[in-house]
Scaffold this motif. Structure first.
Motif, PDB file in Angstrom:
ATOM      1  N   GLU A 129     -17.655   9.011   5.841  1.00  0.00           N
ATOM      2  CA  GLU A 129     -17.292   8.951   7.250  1.00  0.00           C
ATOM      3  C   GLU A 129     -16.010   9.746   7.488  1.00  0.00           C
ATOM      4  N   PHE A 130     -15.699  10.007   8.754  1.00  0.00           N
ATOM      5  CA  PHE A 130     -14.384  10.528   9.070  1.00  0.00           C
ATOM      6  C   PHE A 130     -13.352   9.554   8.503  1.00  0.00           C
ATOM      7  N   TRP A 131     -12.250  10.083   8.018  1.00  0.00           N
ATOM      8  CA  TRP A 131     -11.350   9.254   7.201  1.00  0.00           C
ATOM      9  C   TRP A 131     -10.812   8.037   7.948  1.00  0.00           C
ATOM     10  N   TRP A 132     -10.555   8.142   9.241  1.00  0.00           N
ATOM     11  CA  TRP A 132     -10.047   7.002   9.996  1.00  0.00           C
ATOM     12  C   TRP A 132     -11.112   5.911  10.141  1.00  0.00           C
ATOM     13  N   ASP A 133     -12.379   6.339  10.177  1.00  0.00           N
ATOM     14  CA  ASP A 133     -13.473   5.361  10.217  1.00  0.00           C
ATOM     15  C   ASP A 133     -13.655   4.690   8.862  1.00  0.00           C
ATOM     16  N   GLU A 134     -13.555   5.476   7.796  1.00  0.00           N
ATOM     17  CA  GLU A 134     -13.689   4.900   6.460  1.00  0.00           C
ATOM     18  C   GLU A 134     -12.587   3.879   6.207  1.00  0.00           C
ATOM     19  N   LEU A 135     -11.379   4.204   6.614  1.00  0.00           N
ATOM     20  CA  LEU A 135     -10.263   3.271   6.450  1.00  0.00           C
ATOM     21  C   LEU A 135     -10.511   1.988   7.241  1.00  0.00           C
ATOM     22  N   GLU A 136     -11.052   2.127   8.436  1.00  0.00           N
ATOM     23  CA  GLU A 136     -11.386   0.947   9.250  1.00  0.00           C
ATOM     24  C   GLU A 136     -12.445   0.092   8.560  1.00  0.00           C
ATOM     25  N   ARG A 137     -13.462   0.724   7.991  1.00  0.00           N
ATOM     26  CA  ARG A 137     -14.529  -0.022   7.312  1.00  0.00           C
ATOM     27  C   ARG A 137     -13.996  -0.757   6.094  1.00  0.00           C
ATOM     28  N   LEU A 138     -13.036  -0.159   5.397  1.00  0.00           N
ATOM     29  CA  LEU A 138     -12.484  -0.778   4.198  1.00  0.00           C
ATOM     30  C   LEU A 138     -11.556  -1.951   4.508  1.00  0.00           C
ATOM     31  N   LEU A 139     -10.799  -1.849   5.597  1.00  0.00           N
ATOM     32  CA  LEU A 139      -9.735  -2.823   5.847  1.00  0.00           C
ATOM     33  C   LEU A 139     -10.015  -3.805   6.974  1.00  0.00           C
ATOM     34  N   LEU A 140     -10.896  -3.434   7.903  1.00  0.00           N
ATOM     35  CA  LEU A 140     -11.059  -4.254   9.093  1.00  0.00           C
ATOM     36  C   LEU A 140     -12.415  -4.952   9.139  1.00  0.00           C
ATOM     37  N   LYS A 141     -12.725  -5.641   8.077  1.00  0.00           N
ATOM     38  CA  LYS A 141     -13.906  -6.494   8.036  1.00  0.00           C
ATOM     39  C   LYS A 141     -13.441  -7.931   7.781  1.00  0.00           C
ATOM     40  N   PRO A 142     -14.068  -8.902   8.424  1.00  0.00           N
ATOM     41  CA  PRO A 142     -13.670 -10.291   8.185  1.00  0.00           C
ATOM     42  C   PRO A 142     -13.741 -10.620   6.702  1.00  0.00           C
ATOM     43  N   GLY A 143     -12.726 -11.323   6.223  1.00  0.00           N
ATOM     44  CA  GLY A 143     -12.676 -11.676   4.813  1.00  0.00           C
ATOM     45  C   GLY A 143     -11.255 -11.624   4.294  1.00  0.00           C
ATOM     46  N   LYS A 144     -11.118 -11.679   2.992  1.00  0.00           N
ATOM     47  CA  LYS A 144      -9.805 -11.771   2.367  1.00  0.00           C
ATOM     48  C   LYS A 144      -9.489 -10.509   1.571  1.00  0.00           C
ATOM     49  N   LEU A 145      -8.233 -10.062   1.680  1.00  0.00           N
ATOM     50  CA  LEU A 145      -7.708  -8.975   0.869  1.00  0.00           C
ATOM     51  C   LEU A 145      -6.653  -9.534  -0.073  1.00  0.00           C
ATOM     52  N   PRO A 146      -6.281  -8.789  -1.116  1.00  0.00           N
ATOM     53  CA  PRO A 146      -5.193  -9.246  -1.989  1.00  0.00           C
ATOM     54  C   PRO A 146      -3.909  -9.479  -1.186  1.00  0.00           C
ATOM     55  N   ASP A 147      -3.130 -10.461  -1.610  1.00  0.00           N
ATOM     56  CA  ASP A 147      -1.885 -10.772  -0.904  1.00  0.00           C
ATOM     57  C   ASP A 147      -0.874  -9.634  -1.008  1.00  0.00           C
ATOM     58  N   LYS A 148      -0.918  -8.925  -2.148  1.00  0.00           N
ATOM     59  CA  LYS A 148       0.002  -7.807  -2.353  1.00  0.00           C
ATOM     60  C   LYS A 148      -0.812  -6.556  -2.657  1.00  0.00           C
ATOM     61  N   VAL A 149      -0.407  -5.467  -2.046  1.00  0.00           N
ATOM     62  CA  VAL A 149      -1.153  -4.216  -2.181  1.00  0.00           C
ATOM     63  C   VAL A 149      -0.191  -3.098  -2.544  1.00  0.00           C
ATOM     64  N   SER A 150      -0.608  -2.235  -3.460  1.00  0.00           N
ATOM     65  CA  SER A 150       0.173  -1.049  -3.825  1.00  0.00           C
ATOM     66  C   SER A 150      -0.711   0.186  -3.709  1.00  0.00           C
ATOM     67  N   LEU A 151      -0.117   1.282  -3.276  1.00  0.00           N
ATOM     68  CA  LEU A 151      -0.867   2.527  -3.087  1.00  0.00           C
ATOM     69  C   LEU A 151       0.013   3.687  -3.529  1.00  0.00           C
ATOM     70  N   THR A 152      -0.524   4.533  -4.396  1.00  0.00           N
ATOM     71  CA  THR A 152       0.239   5.668  -4.907  1.00  0.00           C
ATOM     72  C   THR A 152      -0.133   6.935  -4.139  1.00  0.00           C
ATOM     73  N   ILE A 153       0.856   7.565  -3.523  1.00  0.00           N
ATOM     74  CA  ILE A 153       0.641   8.795  -2.758  1.00  0.00           C
ATOM     75  C   ILE A 153       1.711   9.805  -3.139  1.00  0.00           C
ATOM     76  N   ASN A 154       1.269  10.960  -3.621  1.00  0.00           N
ATOM     77  CA  ASN A 154       2.203  12.010  -4.034  1.00  0.00           C
ATOM     78  C   ASN A 154       3.254  11.484  -5.008  1.00  0.00           C
ATOM     79  N   SER A 155       2.788  10.719  -5.988  1.00  0.00           N
ATOM     80  CA  SER A 155       3.635  10.158  -7.046  1.00  0.00           C
ATOM     81  C   SER A 155       4.587   9.073  -6.562  1.00  0.00           C
ATOM     82  N   SER A 156       4.490   8.697  -5.294  1.00  0.00           N
ATOM     83  CA  SER A 156       5.316   7.615  -4.757  1.00  0.00           C
ATOM     84  C   SER A 156       4.446   6.378  -4.578  1.00  0.00           C
TER      85      SER A 156
END
Length: 344
Positions: free
Chosen positions: A122-149
């Motif tokens: 999907e277009f990236w903003w739609d894919e992000l919505e599908r991954l994060l905006l569905k009813p249910g539970k996500l991990p309490d803490k999240v980490s994401l590595t971008i450009n070595s940060s």
């Protein structure tokens, strides 16, 4: 001055007044469909789109973008002219929008990001919505590595996303999200991803997919155009295809060389597919700088659309064309919006 001379002068004055008074509106759409969640307000239902087209036929002078630009150069823009445009290249532009455009005999320009043609993602903003905006539970803490940060989030109450909260967000825009909510979390990651090159963004999306344990399979409701669908979309005389870069970046966040490649390649891709010159362009996200405008001119485009909310008139720049974004209004509310835009 004789009677004939006075008559000619009167007609000339009337013509000048007509040119000064003539105003046009360019409309920006993205999708004609119904979806469960629309955090960017991109969707207009087929029913409301039909009502809007009926209003345009009754109260305005619909033109193609090409016709409007030519009329502008000729100094003869019809008053209350309206142009319909679509950004991105969703498949519903063919399946839902085109039949209605044909029914109401309304021309349109569809700006297509060529890197998404026929893609299974999907277009990236739609894919992000599908991954994060569905009813249910996500991990309490999240980490994401971008450009070595490494970026960290503690979701708190946003980790649990109830069906009631999900339904409540159906009418909420991402930038209006309540702080600490799941929608606000989505928006914060969107802001982090939006200036990235496509390769880095896809890498981040894959990482997000892994920690939410959701596959990256595209939803049928969010498909971009297939190659054969793009060709079918332009068949007939009503719809013109314009360029919208390859990967839909925020152009001003990148180097001149990157911008040049994105713009040139999208134009070349479409010209090879359509076997004709492509002369109209729309800036993704309405984002650009002076360098971008100069590139558009140098590459042979005759116009480019922005997201500046304003009318089109004698002072407008054909390479920074203003547009009004259309929301999911019924015919009555759309009529009121047109009156505001035209300053009736």
């Amino acid at each position: 001055m004789g009677i004939r001379g006075f008559g000619r002068l009167k007609r000339a004055v009337q013509q000048v007044r007509k040119r000064l008074a003539s105003k046009a509106v360019i409309l920006m759409y993205h999708r004609i469909c119904e979806v469960d969640l629309d955090p960017w307000g991109l969707c207009v239902t087929p029913q409301h789109f039909a009502e809007q087209l009926e209003v345009l036929q009754k109260h305005t002078h619909p033109l193609s973008l090409k016709q409007l630009v030519q009329a502008y150069r000729d100094g003869n823009v019809p008053n209350r002219a309206v142009v319909v445009t679509f950004d991105d290249g969703y498949a519903d532009n063919l399946h839902n929008a085109k039949p209605l455009l044909e029914e109401y005999n309304t021309p349109a320009t569809v700006f297509v990001s060529t890197g998404y043609i026929g893609k299974e993602r999907e277009f990236w903003w739609d894919e992000l919505e599908r991954l994060l905006l569905k009813p249910g539970k996500l991990p309490d803490k999240v980490s994401l590595t971008i450009n070595s940060s490494v970026h960290h989030w503690e979701l708190g109450t946003a980790a649990d996303y109830s069906l009631e909260e999900y339904q409540g967000d159906r009418t909420c825009k991402a930038w209006e999200a309540k702080p600490g909510s799941r929608l606000s979390f989505y928006y914060s990651i969107w802001q982090l991803l939006q200036p990235l090159p496509e390769t880095e963004r896809l890498k981040a999306l894959d990482e997000i997919s892994a920690w939410v344990m959701v596959e990256t399979t595209a939803r049928k409701t969010h498909y971009s155009l297939l190659l054969e669908e793009l060709l079918a979309l332009e068949q007939g005389k009503l719809i013109e295809i314009g360029a919208h870069t390859v990967t839909h970046p925020f152009l001003s966040a990148h180097s001149l060389a990157f911008q040049q490649q994105e713009i040139r390649q999208s134009k070349a891709d479409l010209e090879q597919i359509l076997n004709r010159s492509v002369t109209s362009f729309a800036y993704p996200h309405g984002d650009y700088n002076l360098e971008t405008v100069n590139l558009i001119k140098e590459m042979g485009f005759v116009c480019a659309c922005s997201c500046i909310q304003d009318i089109f008139w004698r002072e407008s720049d054909c390479f920074q064309l203003p547009r009004f974004g259309v929301e999911n209004w019924n015919g009555e509310e759309f009529t009121k919006q047109l009156s505001r835009w035209f300053n009736d």
